[in-house]
Design a protein around this motif. Structure first.
Motif, PDB file in Angstrom:
ATOM      1  N   VAL B 168       0.849  -1.191   0.000  1.00 40.08           N
ATOM      2  CA  VAL B 168       0.000   0.000   0.000  1.00 40.08           C
ATOM      3  C   VAL B 168       0.882   1.238   0.000  1.00 40.08           C
ATOM      4  N   ASP B 169       0.532   2.222  -0.836  1.00 42.14           N
ATOM      5  CA  ASP B 169       1.275   3.477  -0.831  1.00 42.14           C
ATOM      6  C   ASP B 169       0.958   4.243   0.441  1.00 42.14           C
ATOM      7  N   GLY B 170       1.895   5.075   0.852  1.00 40.79           N
ATOM      8  CA  GLY B 170       1.634   5.931   1.996  1.00 40.79           C
ATOM      9  C   GLY B 170       1.071   7.264   1.553  1.00 40.79           C
ATOM     10  N   ALA B 171       0.591   8.017   2.525  1.00 41.13           N
ATOM     11  CA  ALA B 171       0.105   9.352   2.228  1.00 41.13           C
ATOM     12  C   ALA B 171       1.062  10.361   2.820  1.00 41.13           C
ATOM     13  N   ALA B 172       1.179  11.487   2.159  1.00 35.85           N
ATOM     14  CA  ALA B 172       1.993  12.577   2.690  1.00 35.85           C
ATOM     15  C   ALA B 172       1.405  13.869   2.156  1.00 35.85           C
ATOM     16  N   GLY B 173       2.157  14.963   2.242  1.00 40.19           N
ATOM     17  CA  GLY B 173       1.658  16.238   1.750  1.00 40.19           C
ATOM     18  C   GLY B 173       0.371  16.598   2.460  1.00 40.19           C
ATOM     19  N   GLU B 174      -0.644  16.927   1.700  1.00 36.44           N
ATOM     20  CA  GLU B 174      -1.929  17.265   2.296  1.00 36.44           C
ATOM     21  C   GLU B 174      -2.754  16.014   2.620  1.00 36.44           C
ATOM     22  N   GLY B 175      -2.103  14.877   2.684  1.00 40.25           N
ATOM     23  CA  GLY B 175      -2.802  13.664   3.092  1.00 40.25           C
ATOM     24  C   GLY B 175      -3.241  12.819   1.914  1.00 40.25           C
ATOM     25  N   PHE B 176      -2.591  13.003   0.757  1.00 41.87           N
ATOM     26  CA  PHE B 176      -2.977  12.220  -0.412  1.00 41.87           C
ATOM     27  C   PHE B 176      -1.866  11.260  -0.802  1.00 41.87           C
ATOM     28  N   MET B 177      -2.247  10.270  -1.567  1.00 41.89           N
ATOM     29  CA  MET B 177      -1.292   9.229  -1.921  1.00 41.89           C
ATOM     30  C   MET B 177      -0.467   9.573  -3.156  1.00 41.89           C
ATOM     31  N   ASN B 178      -0.506  10.841  -3.580  1.00 38.33           N
ATOM     32  CA  ASN B 178       0.287  11.190  -4.761  1.00 38.33           C
ATOM     33  C   ASN B 178       1.466  12.080  -4.409  1.00 38.33           C
ATOM     34  N   ALA B 179       1.858  12.078  -3.140  1.00 37.67           N
ATOM     35  CA  ALA B 179       2.984  12.920  -2.741  1.00 37.67           C
ATOM     36  C   ALA B 179       4.266  12.108  -2.821  1.00 37.67           C
ATOM     37  N   GLY B 180       5.259  12.676  -3.479  1.00 38.31           N
ATOM     38  CA  GLY B 180       6.513  11.967  -3.737  1.00 38.31           C
ATOM     39  C   GLY B 180       7.153  11.405  -2.485  1.00 38.31           C
ATOM     40  N   ALA B 181       7.063  12.149  -1.401  1.00 40.98           N
ATOM     41  CA  ALA B 181       7.754  11.729  -0.188  1.00 40.98           C
ATOM     42  C   ALA B 181       7.309  10.339   0.262  1.00 40.98           C
ATOM     43  N   ALA B 182       6.034  10.042   0.079  1.00 43.79           N
ATOM     44  CA  ALA B 182       5.525   8.769   0.587  1.00 43.79           C
ATOM     45  C   ALA B 182       5.602   7.657  -0.466  1.00 43.79           C
ATOM     46  N   LEU B 183       6.083   7.997  -1.657  1.00 48.30           N
ATOM     47  CA  LEU B 183       6.104   7.000  -2.740  1.00 48.30           C
ATOM     48  C   LEU B 183       7.522   6.466  -2.890  1.00 48.30           C
ATOM     49  N   VAL B 184       7.790   5.385  -2.199  1.00 48.07           N
ATOM     50  CA  VAL B 184       9.165   4.923  -2.120  1.00 48.07           C
ATOM     51  C   VAL B 184       9.420   3.785  -3.101  1.00 48.07           C
TER      52      VAL B 184
END
Lengths: 443, 1404
Positions: B168-184
């Motif tokens: 499962v992808d993580g969420a970051a930024g404003e809480g969405f799953m399209n933020a680079g930081a959480a997409l490892v």
């Protein structure tokens, strides 16, 4: 004179089956006297970190005394057979984990002690299991196996990404190591060798793509892309190593191929069954020397795991809407104790399995450091000024078990000191790690 | 330093005027804009620093750094500006009254205001100065959903789910799953990407022109898809209904589609006639409006208006002119002029040439044969011998009905000429027989009482009756002595074993006709089931099987029987009948049909009287001539009280001993196995409810009773009126006795002599009409010659009809000449007119053996008779050709795969010339050709055919001409097949470069940018390299695709920053990708790509127009789930398993619908450019039946929009079951969760962190407390009260909804709900409506700001930051709050269109 030269492969061919060899003795039956004091045939030390979220029942996580006389709190009862090989470590904590909010920010640095970023950013620290994997795990086909029995929650909680709640293993400060939930895929990761020279060509090509791309992007993006580059190199290495195992300094694993079937696709309905299956796979990883470092997250912090099949003591008949991990951690009663014990039973299962495999004079458990921890002491209180930690196994004779180590009232009680000690047993000795500058002498 | 964005803000005109010159909203102007930084700087030094020093720096000093905060280091205003995040955080802490902490000295209220005003002012200044900063957007991997959607869009395969087992992808930024930081990324994940890419590549289909993608991974899947495409193509142009067609040699076959939809074209020509003639519409217009082919419509209209004389088309034109031309008029001729052949026989020597073949109903003479069906009422039959002029005048049309006659099996032929006289003689004879009935029965009574054979002649003389008639009576009564009733034909062939079971033996005939016995203790399948020691029988299509027991005794029987359809897997079942046969009489004891495996009992029948020689017969009929799977286990037991007969017991041990078979009581010839003609009937015979007079006569022995019955019988025979009122059994008896074939009259018939002149009679024809030409001269004595048009009425009595055929040869009289043409037909209804041309029905002769039949003869019921080689023949041929040219019976062979054929070499049969010729334009034809080419290419049928031919050759060596060396007729097929295979192999290799090129063409789409030459070369290189590694082409080209899909260029959304520190616009390709992933979570489509190629996308107006276009697309549904659902925290409600099943058993069934409602609501909001405020105050939503039921609304059927929700106390996100359920516990509501959600998620409030050591609430409210009271108790805890005062009231207002979102007035404990509450700002509100009004009125801006912030954060893939504030404020203030306007503000913003410079310096 060496008149009977048995290679392991030749032997197996002769028998005509793939079978587990009970260490070196089996060859001795057919062949030579065992050579004395062969340092090369010493089995390596393995690391297995297991984790459960939401802490433990407030009254029953304790241990007193030493050796066979050690008394254990009820949470730990399932492990009583192993108390002589257990370190009960008390009073250690992470300073950084106390700064943020609860749950997420207490967990994301469980194995690194690093500061955690809030807001939209994801940043923690490289965890010690991954540090070991990066420096030490190269000698095996799979540097480390990171498994989980509960999927992560894709949202942001109290300004911290829930990624932190579900990832204790970090490959870099910005890379939580992706978790494998599917037993079949975990098995494949260890044993599937479908990769071909053709795959290697593909990987070479995309590696070149990434290197081209890297030239034109910002430094921040480069760091992100490095995750990709490292991953490609890692997979390439795995393909290269696929054919060349078994010649490691004279030491030979007890098993060449997995002795269980590939698990069924999907995730088992029953949580205990899922956990056991994951334990079987990581044992198999050790036993075949496919990996020496494994991390198994039994559940998330802030876990929503449910235990509908575990009858409730406190609210009889209220199984399904009540037996939820996080909720139980707050109720902090007999029911939570039961769930804690269910987890410890899995740990005992794992320890027993490891102990059942002989590697020379020792068992696989003797050659392993099996650490279990949680990111808070008591779920109901979210308190983490001392963390629950136990270590099972002997690290190849380098750890003496059957002891309670209490640092509660001592200075310098960073949990990272324990990690430094454990890395030391695997001959990795960074000058500092996290907020620690030295290992614990007692370990 | 000034950023570009700051410059932009100082030139506001760039932002104000949007396309359409609409004023979208005020620019955000901070309150303190009048202050310059200079003022702020002064205030800082004079006023603020002293306050900080006194109240803050005591703890937050450089030395202490409490809470990691050092405020002492801010010694100058410049340092403050450089680190606004610290001060933003501090301002929050002060405003939330967290700081200074309780118990520490606090500044005065005035100082406090100074401090917060200054902080706000400074932050606003900083925001304005840095406005539009693209911000730190880290390189983004495609999220799992983006990856999935992108691959689905690229391949067009909606079922692909490559990320199914990804972590499962993580969420970051404003809480969405399209933020680079959480997409490892990790090695394990990379391996998954490689595997997934290979899997997608496995879905690639290599075609002759390049590649396409298939839902499956086998060539079979790809072939089926192409087939489906061709069938869809055919269906677009032809009639798709199911129909039954007659296929040569195979009978009626069900066939779907492919017909000319003539009715639609005809009505177009009729209904649009005026518009077309006036020119107000063109043929093309009409075709477009009615979705017809302009080409065919034009052809049809031209023909209908045409003037060329045509025998066939002229009548159609005439009908069209009067507006009455119907599809049926054309279809009748289509049936007459076309026929369908077996596709499997095409290409064989002597076989058909095509599926649809023309036939020509012209003949020099016509052999007429007509089975005469007696009318149901038993009355007379009237026939019409019709001779028409075939529509072309009748000057020389002389017709001859040659040798017209009646043919009755067993009775010989009767010339039509003699019918009248024969009938008259027979009638006389019948009357005499009827009149003698009483006397004959008297004689019979006497005959029965004598021992041995009666002397018929003497008896006849004694009773003054005809001896032959008396013999008939005796035979009918079974008094002619034992053995008189013939049981034949007996089955004569033996079988000693069946299916290698030597204990199954029996008597057999042709076509599976058999009676079999199992003599063993074993049950076996042969393939129908044979139980131990049992008898089973099987009929043939033409013959029913009869098992007959002939009575060796006189007495009263008890009879039992059973019958079972032993093979229910197939077939249409059987008909059975149990009959008592005596003399000529048959009495049906039981009859029925057996279908399905049940054992059907017959009887028991009690006290059935029998004489020696009487027969009990069990008849198994194939039913409607279909004997498939008619294996029928049977049994029959009979008992006269002393002796018992049991078919199975008596026969099964040694069935082959003899036929007839003995019983086990010493009687020979008891059990008989024979056949009789099958009934052909579909339904069982009627069991007579009553006995006939004759059987009553037989049963009684009392002489006076017999005399009375004989009198009744004689009346029955003599009196038609009495007969009409008689019982069915008696009517049947009368027919039997008085039949010309019957026992009493058959002999008289045989001795008749025709007489040349017969008196006038309603029956038959006047013999004087025969033998002469109307214009004088003779024809054969039994022929009838007429001049067309002519209709001769012929009446025949029922007594003459049974089993009779009317036969004649119809022909032109030789003297008629070359112009003559006729249609001669025997009709059962009077034709309306004797002249004119009629379409004839056609049928093919059924032939045995599917492979052997090739071109069975076609038979017409009314061919047009012309002389061979005559002018008339040519005229008709021309007319037929003209008709066929425009009206083929089918346009195309839609089945394509001739699956019903028994043996075929044809894998795919293409026959669509008519479609191409009449309907398709060039472009359509090209597309159809392409599809067919793809079908052959993908299926590789050229290669398969080689094997198929070998097989069929082998097969033919067992049969056919010159076996065993193979059927010579197949030989011409061999060479083309072998050549085709060779050519295909060559072609495959020739197509390889195109397939490689297709992957190269695919790469820019996947990588969302053009490839450099080097990249192109490298892609080619990997293909070459793989081929060198000895990989076959297919594998190499697939890996090449996998390589494209594993590249970082595909997996990551890379953007090239400009060198240096300044932000700069991203490239057209990059902006296309940004926009496309923002709105569609996928790669740019063709239109967007085209604009990027042409370099127009950096124009904000073009970009905006694209955004508006894309918002209307259905793919915006992804924005609804990925942004809308995720923002509201309901993205996983479809799989939420945290509800108590005990409390909410219905939840699982409706949870997916709950999430779907939110998705549909957002999708509609985006597509319809709704107001963002409608999220709060909508009056509509979307429900399906299940969800409506959940809400208590009345809605049936599928998803639909419903309005009027306000009146129902719902509407908007506050009333979604999804949000209400998600923010509840497992078994109870949670005002805290709901309030917290509303505060944080919907309004964007920042709540302080909860204190540690919070007490826990019980799962269910204790007795007597409402859930609300429980919360209130908890929230009064002093530690908690501060927060709970803010959030709980929101939740209380929503207490009117239960934990799964249903409206309620009582809580789970049955206590009344109180939804009145007082908010932290003092406002009193009540319930859902009150809360909603409060939000819409008082908190409108907070809500809009939060929505804007979230949408912006989602669009950018990062957290909103201080520099975004001006944009967010502009979005908040936008007029009418249209969602597309907000999207436009984002899309036009520098942060969306630009990227930070490569060497960006923070806070420069």
């Amino acid at each position: 004179m060496n008149t009977h030269r048995f290679t392991r492969r030749a032997f197996l061919r002769g028998v005509g089956v793939t079978m587990a060899l009970p260490w070196m003795e089996s060859v001795n039956v057919w062949g030579d006297e065992p050579k004395k004091n062969q340092p090369a045939s010493e089995a390596p030390v393995r690391l297995c970190v297991t984790f459960s979220g939401n802490g433990f029942q407030s009254k029953e996580w304790w241990a007193n005394g030493a050796g066979a006389a050690m008394e254990l709190g009820r949470v730990l009862h399932p492990l009583k057979d192993f108390r002589e090989r257990m370190l009960f470590v008390r009073g250690l904590y992470h300073e950084e984990a106390r700064k943020g909010n609860i749950h997420s920010s207490q967990t994301g640095n469980m194995l690194s002690g690093a500061p955690i970023s809030s807001g939209g950013e994801i940043r923690s620290g490289t965890s010690f299991d991954q540090l070991l994997a990066q420096t030490y795990g190269r000698s095996t086909k799979v540097p480390s196996l990171v498994l989980a029995c509960e999927k992560s929650n894709p949202s942001v909680h109290k300004n911290y990404s829930m990624l932190y709640s579900s990832h204790i293993s970090w490959s870099s400060p910005t890379t939580p190591t992706p978790l494998e939930l599917y037993p079949a895929l975990a098995f494949d990761r260890l044993f599937k060798d479908e990769s071909s020279p053709a795959d290697k060509s593909v990987l070479d090509a995309v590696l070149a793509d990434a290197q081209d791309l890297r030239r034109d992007i910002s430094a921040g993006d480069q760091r992100k892309l490095d995750e990709y580059l490292d991953s490609v190199r890692e997979v390439e290495k795995r393909i290269e190593n696929a054919g060349k195992r078994g010649e490691l300094q004279g030491w030979r694993p007890t098993l060449e191929k997995p002795n269980i079937e590939r698990p069924a696709d999907g995730i088992p309905q029953d949580i205990a069954e899922h956990m056991k299956l994951m334990c079987d796979i990581l044992v198999l990883g050790f036993q075949t020397d496919t990996t020496r470092i494994t991390t198994l997250k039994l559940n998330n912090d802030h876990s929503a795991l449910r235990f509908p099949n575990l009858p409730s003591v406190q609210q009889p008949g209220h199984g399904i809407d009540y037996m939820i991990h996080h909720l139980l951690s707050h109720s902090d009663g007999e029911d939570y104790l039961k769930v804690n014990q269910l987890f410890m039973e899995q740990l005992a299962y794992l320890a027993r399995k490891l102990d059942g495999i002989r590697e020379g004079d020792r068992t696989l458990l003797d050659n392993t450091m099996l650490m279990h921890c949680s990111s808070m002491m008591v779920g109901a209180a979210h308190n983490n000024d001392e963390l629950p930690v136990i270590v099972l196994g002997g690290a190849g004779g380098r750890i003496k078990g059957g002891r309670v180590l209490n640092y509660k009232d001592k200075p310098e009680r960073q949990l990272c000191r324990l990690f430094m000690s454990m890395m030391d047993k695997m001959d990795v000795r960074p000058k500092t790690f996290g907020d620690a500058k030295s290992p614990l002498e007692e370990v | 330093m000034k950023t570009r964005a700051a410059n932009a803000l100082r030139a506001p005109s760039r932002f104000r005027v949007l396309p359409g010159k609409r004023w979208l909203g005020l620019l955000w102007i901070p309150l303190v804009v009048a202050h310059a930084f200079a003022d702020q700087k002064q205030v800082f030094e004079q006023t603020i620093r002293p306050v900080l020093k006194e109240y803050c720096i005591t703890c937050h000093s450089t030395e202490k750094q409490k809470g990691d905060l050092d405020l002492e280091r801010f010694t100058s205003f410049d340092l403050v500006k450089r680190d606004p995040d610290v001060w933003e955080h501090s301002l929050d802490q002060i405003r939330d009254k967290e700081m200074p902490p309780k118990g520490k000295p606090r500044p005065s209220p005035e100082q406090m205001k100074q401090l917060t005003d200054w902080l706000q002012g400074t932050l606003d200044e900083v925001a304005l100065a840095s406005a539009g900063d693209p911000g730190p957007v880290v390189l983004r991997r495609l999220s799992n959903m983006e990856y999935t959607y992108t691959l689905r869009d690229l391949t067009g395969v909606e079922s692909l789910d490559p990320a199914r087992e990804f972590p499962v992808d993580g969420a970051a930024g404003e809480g969405f799953m399209n933020a680079g930081a959480a997409l490892v990324m990790s090695p394990a994940l990379l391996q998954k990407y490689l595997d997934a890419a290979k899997d997608v590549a496995a879905h690639m289909v290599l075609t002759s022109t390049g590649i396409r993608f298939s839902a499956g991974t086998s060539s079979r899947d790809a072939t089926d898809e192409t087939l489906a495409m061709i069938r869809r193509f055919y269906a677009d142009f032809s009639d798709t209904t199911e129909q039954s067609i007659e296929v040569g040699g195979a009978g009626k076959v069900s066939y779907k589609g492919g017909r000319l939809p003539i009715a639609r074209y005809l009505s177009a020509t009729l209904e649009e006639r005026a518009a077309l003639s006036s020119g107000s519409k063109t043929v093309a217009d009409v075709a477009r409006e009615r979705r017809l082919s302009a080409k065919y419509l034009g052809l049809l209209r031209t023909m209908l208006q045409g003037k060329d004389p045509s025998l066939l088309l002229d009548p159609l034109r005439a009908k069209w002119r009067e507006g009455s031309l119907a599809a049926a008029d054309i279809e009748a001729w289509q049936r007459a002029l076309w026929r369908f052949a077996n596709v499997g026989h095409l290409g064989k020597v002597g076989g058909p040439k095509s599926w649809l073949e023309p036939v020509t109903p012209l003949a020099a003479q016509h052999e007429l044969r007509m089975k005469l069906q007696p009318p149901k009422d038993g009355g007379d039959l009237t026939l019409y011998l019709s001779t028409s002029d075939a529509g072309d005048g009748s000057d020389n049309d002389f017709a001859v009905w040659e040798n017209a006659r009646l043919i009755t099996p067993g009775r010989g032929e009767l010339p039509l000429r003699d019918v009248r006289s024969v009938l008259q003689q027979m009638t006389r004879h019948r009357d005499a027989v009827a009149e003698s009935a009483v006397r004959c029965l008297g004689a019979a009574d006497e005959a029965e009482r004598v021992q041995g054979q009666p002397d018929v002649t003497a008896l006849a003389a004694k009773h003054s009756v005809d001896a032959k008639v008396l013999a008939g009576w005796l035979s009918q009564l079974g008094l002619a002595g034992a053995g008189a009733l013939k049981l034949e034909p007996l089955l004569a062939k033996k079988t000693e074993s069946v299916q290698n079971y030597n204990f199954i033996k029996g008597w057999v005939g042709d076509n599976a006709l058999s009676v079999l016995a199992n003599s063993s203790d074993t049950t076996v399948r042969i393939p129908g089931e044979m139980k131990p020691h049992s008898i089973a029988t099987h009929p043939s299509p033409q013959l029913a099987s009869v098992i007959a027991w002939r009575s060796p005794v006189a007495g009263n029987l008890r009879i039992n029987g059973s019958v079972q359809d032993g093979d229910t897997a197939c077939g249409n079942g059987i008909l059975y009948a149990l009959e008592l046969r005596r003399g000529q009489t048959r009495e049906v004891l039981a009859a029925g049909e057996s279908k399905g495996s049940a054992v059907i009992p017959m009887g028991p029948f009690e006290r059935v009287p029998v004489m020696p020689g009487d027969v009990i017969a069990l008849v198994i009929d194939p039913r409607a001539g279909n004997h498939a799977c008619d294996h029928t286990p049977v049994n029959l037991t009979l008992s006269d009280g002393k002796t018992e007969w049991d078919l199975a017991k008596h026969v099964s041990p040694d069935i082959l001993a003899s036929n007839p078979h003995a019983d086990r009581h010493g009687n020979s010839a008891v059990w008989h196995f024979l056949s009789q003609p099958a009934s052909g009937a579909d339904a069982p015979a009627i069991v007579m409810g009553s006995q006939s007079l004759l059987s009553k006569w037989r049963q009684t022995k009392d002489a006076s009773e017999r005399a009375r019955i004989a009198g009744q019988l004689q009346q029955l025979l003599q009196d038609n009126a009495a007969a009409a009122k008689a019982s069915p059994a008696d009517r049947e008896l009368r027919n039997q006795l008085l039949s010309f074939n019957g026992p009493l009259l058959a002999d008289a018939w045989r001795s008749l002599k025709a007489q040349p002149d017969a008196p006038a009679s309603p029956y038959g024809l006047d013999p004087a009409m025969f033998g002469k030409h109307p214009k004088g001269g003779e024809v054969a004595a039994t022929s009838l010659c007429v001049k067309a048009p002519s209709v001769i009425e012929l009446r025949l009595p029922a007594s003459l009809l049974a089993g009779t055929e009317l036969a004649a040869t119809a022909r032109l009289h030789p003297a008629s000449g070359g112009e003559a043409s006729l249609q001669m037909q025997v009709l059962t209804t009077k034709p309306a007119a004797a002249s004119g041309l009629r379409a004839t029905d056609a049928s093919s002769a059924a032939e045995a053996g599917a492979w052997n039949s090739s071109k069975p003869a076609v038979m017409f019921d009314a061919p047009i008779l012309v002389h061979d080689g005559s002018e008339a023949r040519r005229r008709f041929e021309k007319a037929f050709d003209d008709f066929r040219a425009l009206f083929p019976a089918a346009l195309c062979y839609t089945k394509i795969v001739p699956a019903d054929e028994v043996v075929t070499l044809t894998l795919f049969h293409r026959e669509d010339e008519q479609l191409r010729r009449l309907i398709l334009d060039d472009e359509q034809t090209a597309e159809l050709n392409r599809l067919w080419d793809e079908l052959h290419f993908v299926s590789e049928d050229a290669l398969t055919l080689v094997d198929a031919f070998e097989q069929i050759w082998q097969y033919s060596t067992q049969d056919g001409p010159n076996a065993p060396n193979g059927d010579k007729r197949l030989e011409p097929l061999r060479e083309p097949i072998m050549q085709g295979a060779e050519a295909f192999k060559k072609r495959k290799i020739e197509c390889e470069p195109q397939q490689v090129q297709a992957v190269l063409d695919f790469a820019p789409r996947a990588w969302r940018r053009p490839l450099t030459d080097r990249e192109q070369n490298e892609l080619r290189a990997i293909y070459d390299q793989l081929r060198k590694q000895d990989l076959p082409h297919t594998a190499a080209v697939r890996l090449m695709l996998a390589r494209v899909l594993t590249s970082p260029a595909f997996l990551y959304r890379g953007e090239k920053p400009s060198p240096g520190p300044k932000a700069a616009p991203v490239s057209d390709w990059e902006i296309a990708t940004r926009l496309s992933y923002f709105l569609w979570s996928s790669a740019p489509d063709a239109e967007l790509t085209q604009l990027a190629v042409s370099g127009k996308l950096h124009d904000p107006d073009v970009l905006t127009a694209q955004a508006r276009r894309m918002l209307k697309d259905e793919r915006v549904r992804r924005l609804a789930t990925e942004f809308g659902c995720q923002w509201l925290h309901v993205r996983d409600v479809a799989t939420l398993d945290e509800k108590s099943e005990r409390h909410f058993p219905t939840f699982l069934g409706v949870r997916a619908d709950m999430q779907e409602e939110v998705t549909r609501f957002f999708t509609d909001l985006f597509q319809g450019n709704g107001s963002v405020l409608s999220l709060l105050d909508a009056d509509h939503t979307f429900v399906n039946e299940a969800l409506a039921k959940h809400y208590g609304f009345e809605v049936k059927a599928e998803w639909q929009r419903i309005d009027g929700l306000r009146a129902k106390g719902r509407g908007g996100i506050l009333g979604f079951a999804a949000t209400l359920a998600k923010q509840s516990g497992a078994s109870r509501t949670s005002p805290i969760l709901r309030g917290n959600w509303l505060s944080e998620v919907v309004l964007g409030e920042k709540l302080p962190r909860p204190p540690k050591g919070v007490p826990v609430l019980p799962d269910e409210a204790p007795q007597g407390l409402t859930e609300r009271q429980l919360i209130e108790q908890h929230s009064s805890d002093e530690k908690c009260a501060g927060c709970h005062k803010r959030i709980d009231p929101f939740g209380f207002a929503l207490e009117g909804f239960d934990a799964i979102g249903r409206a309620r007035s009582k809580d789970a404990g049955g206590l009344a709900i109180d939804t009145r509450t007082s908010l932290t700002d003092g406002t009193s509100i009540a319930g859902f409506d009150g809360l909603r009004a409060y939000l819409v009125n008082t908190r409108r801006d907070d809500f809009l700001r939060q929505f804007s912030r979230k949408l912006l954060g989602y669009a950018l893939g990062r957290s909103a930051q201080l520099s975004d504030k001006p944009l967010i404020e502009n979005m908040t203030k936008s007029e009418a709050h249209r969602v597309a306007d907000l999207v436009e503000l984002i899309v036009r913003s520098p942060q969306f269109r630009e990227v930070r410079g490569r060497h960006f310096i923070a806070n420069n």
